[in-house]
Write an enzyme that holds these catalytic residues in place. Structure first.
Site, PDB file in Angstrom:
ATOM      1  N   ASN A 206      -2.916   5.833  15.885  1.00 46.16           N
ATOM      2  CA  ASN A 206      -4.030   5.232  15.159  1.00 46.16           C
ATOM      3  C   ASN A 206      -4.192   3.795  15.633  1.00 46.16           C
ATOM      4  OD1 ASN A 206      -4.276   7.563  13.303  1.00 46.16           O
ATOM      5  ND2 ASN A 206      -2.196   6.922  12.803  1.00 46.16           N
TER       6      ASN A 206
ATOM      7  N   CYS B 284      -0.723   6.503   9.777  1.00 50.44           N
ATOM      8  CA  CYS B 284       0.527   5.909  10.253  1.00 50.44           C
ATOM      9  C   CYS B 284       0.256   4.669  11.103  1.00 50.44           C
ATOM     10  CB  CYS B 284       1.284   6.952  11.068  1.00 50.44           C
ATOM     11  SG  CYS B 284       2.872   6.391  11.682  1.00 50.44           S
TER      12      CYS B 284
ATOM     13  N   CYS C 243       2.096  -1.571  15.609  1.00 50.47           N
ATOM     14  CA  CYS C 243       1.939  -1.303  14.181  1.00 50.47           C
ATOM     15  C   CYS C 243       1.271  -2.479  13.479  1.00 50.47           C
ATOM     16  CB  CYS C 243       3.308  -1.028  13.562  1.00 50.47           C
ATOM     17  SG  CYS C 243       3.252  -0.705  11.781  1.00 50.47           S
TER      18      CYS C 243
ATOM     19  N   SER D  48      12.575   7.010   6.717  1.00 54.97           N
ATOM     20  CA  SER D  48      12.319   6.771   8.138  1.00 54.97           C
ATOM     21  C   SER D  48      12.772   5.372   8.524  1.00 54.97           C
ATOM     22  CB  SER D  48      10.822   6.927   8.431  1.00 54.97           C
ATOM     23  OG  SER D  48      10.550   6.660   9.792  1.00 54.97           O
TER      24      SER D  48
ATOM     25  N   GLU E 124       0.830  -1.200   0.000  1.00 59.16           N
ATOM     26  CA  GLU E 124       0.000   0.000   0.000  1.00 59.16           C
ATOM     27  C   GLU E 124       0.868   1.255   0.000  1.00 59.16           C
ATOM     28  OE1 GLU E 124      -3.992  -1.766   2.155  1.00 59.16           O
ATOM     29  OE2 GLU E 124      -2.559  -0.700   3.406  1.00 59.16           O
TER      30      GLU E 124
ATOM     31  N   SER F  34      11.937   6.526  14.045  1.00 58.93           N
ATOM     32  CA  SER F  34      10.780   6.171  14.876  1.00 58.93           C
ATOM     33  C   SER F  34      11.303   5.751  16.243  1.00 58.93           C
ATOM     34  CB  SER F  34       9.991   5.029  14.222  1.00 58.93           C
ATOM     35  OG  SER F  34       9.411   5.459  13.016  1.00 58.93           O
ATOM     36  N   LEU F  35      11.287   6.678  17.176  1.00 55.19           N
ATOM     37  CA  LEU F  35      11.933   6.453  18.472  1.00 55.19           C
ATOM     38  C   LEU F  35      10.951   5.898  19.511  1.00 55.19           C
ATOM     39  CD1 LEU F  35      14.600   6.735  20.018  1.00 55.19           C
ATOM     40  CD2 LEU F  35      13.911   9.065  20.615  1.00 55.19           C
ATOM     41  N   HIS F  36       9.925   6.675  19.817  1.00 52.39           N
ATOM     42  CA  HIS F  36       8.808   6.268  20.684  1.00 52.39           C
ATOM     43  C   HIS F  36       9.153   6.073  22.159  1.00 52.39           C
ATOM     44  CE1 HIS F  36       6.627   6.137  17.021  1.00 52.39           C
ATOM     45  NE2 HIS F  36       7.308   5.102  16.559  1.00 52.39           N
TER      46      HIS F  36
ATOM     47  N   GLY G 268       7.163  -1.713   5.709  1.00 49.07           N
ATOM     48  CA  GLY G 268       8.541  -2.176   5.665  1.00 49.07           C
ATOM     49  C   GLY G 268       9.533  -1.241   6.332  1.00 49.07           C
ATOM     50  N   GLU G 269      10.711  -1.772   6.602  1.00 46.83           N
ATOM     51  CA  GLU G 269      11.846  -1.017   7.151  1.00 46.83           C
ATOM     52  C   GLU G 269      12.805  -0.707   5.998  1.00 46.83           C
ATOM     53  OE1 GLU G 269      14.700   0.897   8.478  1.00 46.83           O
ATOM     54  OE2 GLU G 269      13.287   0.436  10.103  1.00 46.83           O
TER      55      GLU G 269
END
Length: 347
Positions: free
Chosen positions: A296, A339, A121, A197, A94, A220-222, A165-166
């Site tokens: 989300n 996201c 995720c 990212s 997507e 993407s730390l979080h 994906g990474e």
């Protein structure tokens, strides 16, 4: 036994020129075919009208063009467009077009599924089937550029590798795709309008710095608390925070490019003073800005958006220390295009 034909877009221009020379044709034919493949987006050798019939037949006998097809397209009430893209082998990824008043951004995928296991995720719950080829990444951008012109009467302005994906675990193909996107023979987009990212693959961040890439980096730390980070993103045990910090310092030293941290605040997970203080401390190691992203939810409800007061505590602490912080509201939630929501049910 039938020999599997190679995707012609895996060849560089020089390799195409060599192919024609070896087959007793003129090298400039390689230039013509290359232009058709990338600048003109040909999906068939028959599209190449300034190439002789005999040459086209030779290409048919030796190669294929593995192009993508937009299987379904959904439009959100906020204008966001989500494409379900079918690949040549039937798999689906997507990609998303995100419009604002001043820009249109393509959010593209780099893998079918994902190599990582972030618990919050939806994409991470899919098995990683394979990496995307450079042409498959490029075609996502091309499709969204066409949609941007069709629906918003303007070309694509920005690209973010924040889809499925990474990206740094498909590094070579991502770099090849970006090279074509930024090439005058491709879309000619400035690399400064492209953001890659990563969830924190330290060794590949260093490699990007060594390769002197010109695009922007987001992480993407979080959480800047190791225990919390490892719990919500288990793979990060292989890339601990001190190692990530060192890689980001190395990146900035080599590129002088400011880093963007992507950060979601969850109720009962990182909505506490320890987490706020840890993020402020981590941000001081290298010039950066922080995007606090609206969460989300996915099906199980384990992760819940923190209160506005908790998010404001982050903003106040970051700004008090001279760190730019913004709240990013998600787009396309009603079509599962926001996201962390990309998870095509057909994969």
């Amino acid at each position: 036994m039938q020999i599997e034909k190679k995707d012609i877009r895996a060849l560089s221009k020089d390799q195409l020129r060599d192919f024609f020379v070896i087959n007793k044709d003129k090298a400039f034919r390689g230039n013509q075919v290359y232009e058709w493949l990338w600048s003109k987006g040909a999906h068939s050798f028959e599209d190449m009208t300034n190439v002789s019939k005999g040459t086209r037949q030779m290409l048919v006998e030796n190669f294929v063009i593995n192009h993508i097809k937009v299987d379904t397209m959904q439009r959100s009430s906020d204008g966001t467009v989500k494409n379900a893209v079918r690949l040549h082998d039937g798999l689906i990824v997507e990609s998303v077009l995100i419009p604002t008043e001043t820009r249109t951004t393509a959010c593209v995928s780099s893998q079918v599924g994902c190599s990582l296991d972030c618990n919050f995720c939806a994409t991470a719950r899919l098995k990683r089937m394979r990496n995307l080829e450079p042409g498959e990444i490029y075609d996502q951008v091309l499709a969204i550029d066409r949609e941007s012109k069709l629906y918003f009467n303007r070309p694509l302005s920005n690209i973010v590798f924040m889809g499925m994906g990474e990206p740094l675990m498909n590094y070579n193909n991502v770099i090849k795709a970006i090279d074509m996107i930024t090439s005058s023979e491709g879309l000619g987009m400035s690399p400064k309008r492209i953001t890659v990212s990563t969830s924190g693959v330290s060794k590949m961040i260093k490699k990007m710095a060594d390769d002197e890439v010109k695009f922007k980096l987001a992480v993407s730390l979080h959480s800047a608390v190791e225990e919390i980070r490892n719990k919500i993103m288990p793979f990060t045990k292989s890339f601990p925070l001190p190692e990530l910090r060192e890689a980001l310092q190395y990146w900035y030293h080599k590129t002088k490019s400011k880093i963007t941290y992507e950060y979601v605040v969850w109720k009962g997970i990182n909505d506490n003073k320890e987490s706020v203080d840890a993020l402020v401390k981590f941000c001081k190691h290298v010039p950066c800005k922080v995007n606090l992203i609206e969460y989300n939810p996915i099906d199980d409800g384990e992760f819940q958006q923190a209160s506005p007061e908790s998010i404001n505590a982050y903003i106040k602490a970051l700004e008090a220390n001279g760190i730019i912080a913004k709240v990013r509201h998600s787009r396309g939630k009603d079509i599962d295009a926001a996201c962390g929501q990309l998870a095509n049910k057909e994969i």
